[in-house]
Write a protein that holds these residues in place. Structure first.
Motif, PDB file in Angstrom:
ATOM      1  N   MET A   1      23.871  98.201 108.606  1.00 14.62           N
ATOM      2  CA  MET A   1      25.137  97.650 108.164  1.00 14.62           C
ATOM      3  C   MET A   1      25.115  97.575 106.647  1.00 14.62           C
ATOM      4  N   THR A   2      26.105  98.187 106.016  1.00 15.74           N
ATOM      5  CA  THR A   2      26.201  98.137 104.559  1.00 15.74           C
ATOM      6  C   THR A   2      27.548  97.564 104.160  1.00 15.74           C
ATOM      7  N   LEU A   3      27.557  96.915 103.043  1.00 15.84           N
ATOM      8  CA  LEU A   3      28.763  96.329 102.486  1.00 15.84           C
ATOM      9  C   LEU A   3      29.500  97.408 101.704  1.00 15.84           C
ATOM     10  N   THR A   4      30.790  97.566 101.978  1.00 18.48           N
ATOM     11  CA  THR A   4      31.601  98.562 101.283  1.00 18.48           C
ATOM     12  C   THR A   4      32.757  97.860 100.587  1.00 18.48           C
ATOM     13  N   ILE A   5      32.753  97.903  99.268  1.00 13.31           N
ATOM     14  CA  ILE A   5      33.798  97.290  98.456  1.00 13.31           C
ATOM     15  C   ILE A   5      34.329  98.352  97.503  1.00 13.31           C
ATOM     16  N   ALA A   6      35.644  98.496  97.452  1.00 13.42           N
ATOM     17  CA  ALA A   6      36.270  99.446  96.534  1.00 13.42           C
ATOM     18  C   ALA A   6      37.264  98.688  95.660  1.00 13.42           C
ATOM     19  N   LEU A   7      36.918  98.526  94.392  1.00 13.54           N
ATOM     20  CA  LEU A   7      37.789  97.821  93.465  1.00 13.54           C
ATOM     21  C   LEU A   7      38.621  98.821  92.674  1.00 13.54           C
ATOM     22  N   ASP A   8      39.874  98.471  92.449  1.00 14.30           N
ATOM     23  CA  ASP A   8      40.781  99.319  91.687  1.00 14.30           C
ATOM     24  C   ASP A   8      40.955  98.706  90.305  1.00 14.30           C
ATOM     25  N   PRO A   9      40.359  99.300  89.272  1.00 14.77           N
ATOM     26  CA  PRO A   9      40.457  98.719  87.927  1.00 14.77           C
ATOM     27  C   PRO A   9      41.879  98.750  87.362  1.00 14.77           C
ATOM     28  N   ASP A  10      42.748  99.586  87.922  1.00 12.33           N
ATOM     29  CA  ASP A  10      44.123  99.689  87.442  1.00 12.33           C
ATOM     30  C   ASP A  10      45.073  98.758  88.190  1.00 12.33           C
ATOM     31  N   SER A  11      44.561  98.037  89.177  1.00  9.77           N
ATOM     32  CA  SER A  11      45.393  97.149  89.983  1.00  9.77           C
ATOM     33  C   SER A  11      45.818  95.922  89.185  1.00  9.77           C
TER      34      SER A  11
ATOM     35  N   LEU B   1      31.872  93.085 109.044  1.00 11.05           N
ATOM     36  CA  LEU B   1      30.687  92.342 108.618  1.00 11.05           C
ATOM     37  C   LEU B   1      30.465  91.273 109.681  1.00 11.05           C
ATOM     38  N   PRO B   2      29.432  91.406 110.475  1.00  7.06           N
ATOM     39  CA  PRO B   2      29.236  90.469 111.588  1.00  7.06           C
ATOM     40  C   PRO B   2      28.790  89.084 111.118  1.00  7.06           C
ATOM     41  N   VAL B   3      29.040  88.097 111.960  1.00  5.30           N
ATOM     42  CA  VAL B   3      28.573  86.746 111.689  1.00  5.30           C
ATOM     43  C   VAL B   3      27.063  86.805 111.467  1.00  5.30           C
ATOM     44  N   GLY B   4      26.614  86.141 110.418  1.00  7.65           N
ATOM     45  CA  GLY B   4      25.196  86.123 110.097  1.00  7.65           C
ATOM     46  C   GLY B   4      24.764  87.210 109.131  1.00  7.65           C
ATOM     47  N   PHE B   5      25.663  88.151 108.806  1.00  2.82           N
ATOM     48  CA  PHE B   5      25.324  89.213 107.853  1.00  2.82           C
ATOM     49  C   PHE B   5      25.017  88.587 106.499  1.00  2.82           C
ATOM     50  N   ARG B   6      23.880  88.962 105.927  1.00  7.16           N
ATOM     51  CA  ARG B   6      23.487  88.419 104.636  1.00  7.16           C
ATOM     52  C   ARG B   6      24.145  89.222 103.516  1.00  7.16           C
ATOM     53  N   LEU B   7      24.894  88.531 102.675  1.00  4.12           N
ATOM     54  CA  LEU B   7      25.562  89.165 101.546  1.00  4.12           C
ATOM     55  C   LEU B   7      24.596  89.290 100.368  1.00  4.12           C
ATOM     56  N   PRO B   8      24.869  90.229  99.484  1.00  6.98           N
ATOM     57  CA  PRO B   8      24.028  90.355  98.294  1.00  6.98           C
ATOM     58  C   PRO B   8      24.124  89.092  97.431  1.00  6.98           C
ATOM     59  N   THR B   9      23.137  88.893  96.582  1.00  9.55           N
ATOM     60  CA  THR B   9      23.210  87.791  95.629  1.00  9.55           C
ATOM     61  C   THR B   9      24.389  88.027  94.697  1.00  9.55           C
ATOM     62  N   VAL B  10      24.818  86.969  94.045  1.00 10.80           N
ATOM     63  CA  VAL B  10      25.917  87.087  93.082  1.00 10.80           C
ATOM     64  C   VAL B  10      25.559  88.120  92.010  1.00 10.80           C
ATOM     65  N   ARG B  11      24.380  87.995  91.451  1.00  9.18           N
ATOM     66  CA  ARG B  11      23.969  88.941  90.398  1.00  9.18           C
ATOM     67  C   ARG B  11      23.844  90.356  90.919  1.00  9.18           C
TER      68      ARG B  11
ATOM     69  N   LEU C   1      25.380  91.792  93.520  1.00 13.18           N
ATOM     70  CA  LEU C   1      26.688  92.394  93.799  1.00 13.18           C
ATOM     71  C   LEU C   1      27.440  92.665  92.503  1.00 13.18           C
ATOM     72  N   ALA C   2      27.305  91.770  91.529  1.00 10.02           N
ATOM     73  CA  ALA C   2      27.963  91.978  90.236  1.00 10.02           C
ATOM     74  C   ALA C   2      27.461  93.263  89.586  1.00 10.02           C
ATOM     75  N   GLU C   3      26.152  93.468  89.607  1.00  8.67           N
ATOM     76  CA  GLU C   3      25.591  94.692  89.027  1.00  8.67           C
ATOM     77  C   GLU C   3      26.072  95.929  89.779  1.00  8.67           C
ATOM     78  N   GLU C   4      26.053  95.838  91.113  1.00  5.19           N
ATOM     79  CA  GLU C   4      26.463  96.975  91.946  1.00  5.19           C
ATOM     80  C   GLU C   4      27.908  97.366  91.695  1.00  5.19           C
ATOM     81  N   LEU C   5      28.786  96.359  91.496  1.00  7.13           N
ATOM     82  CA  LEU C   5      30.216  96.623  91.327  1.00  7.13           C
ATOM     83  C   LEU C   5      30.637  96.745  89.867  1.00  7.13           C
ATOM     84  N   GLY C   6      29.719  96.474  88.943  1.00  9.22           N
ATOM     85  CA  GLY C   6      30.061  96.527  87.523  1.00  9.22           C
ATOM     86  C   GLY C   6      30.958  95.379  87.098  1.00  9.22           C
ATOM     87  N   LEU C   7      30.743  94.210  87.706  1.00  9.32           N
ATOM     88  CA  LEU C   7      31.543  93.025  87.395  1.00  9.32           C
ATOM     89  C   LEU C   7      30.666  91.974  86.734  1.00  9.32           C
ATOM     90  N   ALA C   8      31.297  91.006  86.112  1.00 16.03           N
ATOM     91  CA  ALA C   8      30.568  89.853  85.589  1.00 16.03           C
ATOM     92  C   ALA C   8      30.124  88.988  86.764  1.00 16.03           C
TER      93      ALA C   8
END
Length: 124
Positions: free
Chosen positions: A1-11, A32-42, A44-51
């Protein structure tokens, strides 16, 4: 199971809200099933290029909505949100109904106001 997030910078929608909405939808739909562990804040921020603060803001909103839960040093997980979301919505509806009655609105006026708010929130 992988997390898939697509952000639109022009939105016109803020990045934290795009992230919050996508995580919420994936959790509620079961992608994303119950109990799925999400990435740390840092992480996920690095992965998505966000603060990190942007991801933290989305996580706080999701936790407030009962979609995710933080278990201290163990991490952040998808919660069993269905019941929590329904309970929170029912409490908000009850509060609205009581406020409308105190303001002297008729039942029909209160229902019309609630329907207008739902239409505005859901875009239609």
């Amino acid at each position: 199971m992988t997390l898939t997030i697509a952000l639109d910078p022009d939105s016109a929608v803020a990045p934290y809200e795009q992230l919050r909405a996508q995580l919420s939808e994936q959790a509620r739909s079961g992608t994303l099933p119950v109990g799925f562990r999400l990435p740390t804040v840092r992480g996920l921020a690095e992965e998505l290029g966000l603060a990190a603060n942007t991801v933290a803001k989305a996580y706080r909103a999701l936790e407030s909505d009962g979609v995710i839960e933080t278990r201290g040093r163990n991490g952040t997980f998808v919660a069993a949100a269905g019941g929590t979301a329904r309970r929170k919505a029912a409490a908000a509806a009850q509060e609205y109904a009581e406020q409308a009655r105190r303001l002297g609105l008729s039942r029909a006026e209160a229902l019309s106001g609630a329907e207008d708010a739902v239409r505005a929130a859901y875009g239609g």
